[in-house]
Write a protein that holds these residues in place. Structure first.
Motif, PDB file in Angstrom:
ATOM      1  N   PRO A 179       0.828  -1.216   0.000  1.00 38.01           N
ATOM      2  CA  PRO A 179       0.000   0.000   0.000  1.00 38.01           C
ATOM      3  C   PRO A 179       0.858   1.259   0.000  1.00 38.01           C
ATOM      4  N   GLY A 180       0.562   2.157  -0.930  1.00 39.81           N
ATOM      5  CA  GLY A 180       1.285   3.418  -0.999  1.00 39.81           C
ATOM      6  C   GLY A 180       2.675   3.332  -1.582  1.00 39.81           C
ATOM      7  N   GLU A 181       3.054   2.152  -2.080  1.00 37.91           N
ATOM      8  CA  GLU A 181       4.400   1.957  -2.621  1.00 37.91           C
ATOM      9  C   GLU A 181       4.338   1.646  -4.117  1.00 37.91           C
ATOM     10  N   ALA A 231       1.654  -7.491   0.574  1.00 37.58           N
ATOM     11  CA  ALA A 231       1.540  -6.743  -0.681  1.00 37.58           C
ATOM     12  C   ALA A 231       0.572  -7.476  -1.601  1.00 37.58           C
ATOM     13  N   VAL A 232       0.217  -6.804  -2.678  1.00 41.78           N
ATOM     14  CA  VAL A 232      -0.426  -7.481  -3.796  1.00 41.78           C
ATOM     15  C   VAL A 232       0.688  -8.019  -4.693  1.00 41.78           C
TER      16      VAL A 232
END
Length: 123
Positions: free
Chosen positions: A41-43, A92-93
């Protein structure tokens, strides 16, 4: 044209294991090098591991060496990512991707992408 579908994500405790799969449809899967990327998220979307078209060569980012293993079965048009000793920072995804280039790590080198599968590691 290659279509990629990931599966195998989920919620796991730190220290646990997951095995991701990426099923490919379309022609000539065995011509493509395959890779796994991940995006927290956010990366940004970061390289994790790659495998050559034959499966004879692999490459890993430093943070997963010794814990993750990429493999492929060209007869079944599938690539795998075995993830052991998982850490919360592995959350993560995870995306699989296909490239005609040899073991490259840059996102732009990969032409085909799956939709992603969520991996969550709890502490």
């Amino acid at each position: 044209q290659v279509q990629l579908v990931e599966s195998g994500g989920g919620l796991v405790q730190a220290g646990g294991s997951l095995r991701l799969s990426c099923a490919a449809s379309g022609r000539a899967f065995s011509r493509y090098a395959m890779a796994w990327f991940r995006q927290a998220p956010g990366e940004g979307r970061d390289f994790v591991a790659a495998i050559s078209s034959s499966g004879g060569s692999t490459y890993y980012t430093d943070s997963v060496k010794g814990r993750f293993t990429i493999s492929r079965d060209n007869a079944k048009n599938t690539v795998f990512l075995q993830m052991n000793s998982l850490k919360p920072e592995d959350t993560a995804v995870y995306y699989c991707a296909a490239s005609l280039a040899y073991l490259v790590v840059g996102r732009t080198e990969y032409r085909y992408w799956g939709q992603g599968t969520q991996v969550t590691v709890s502490s």
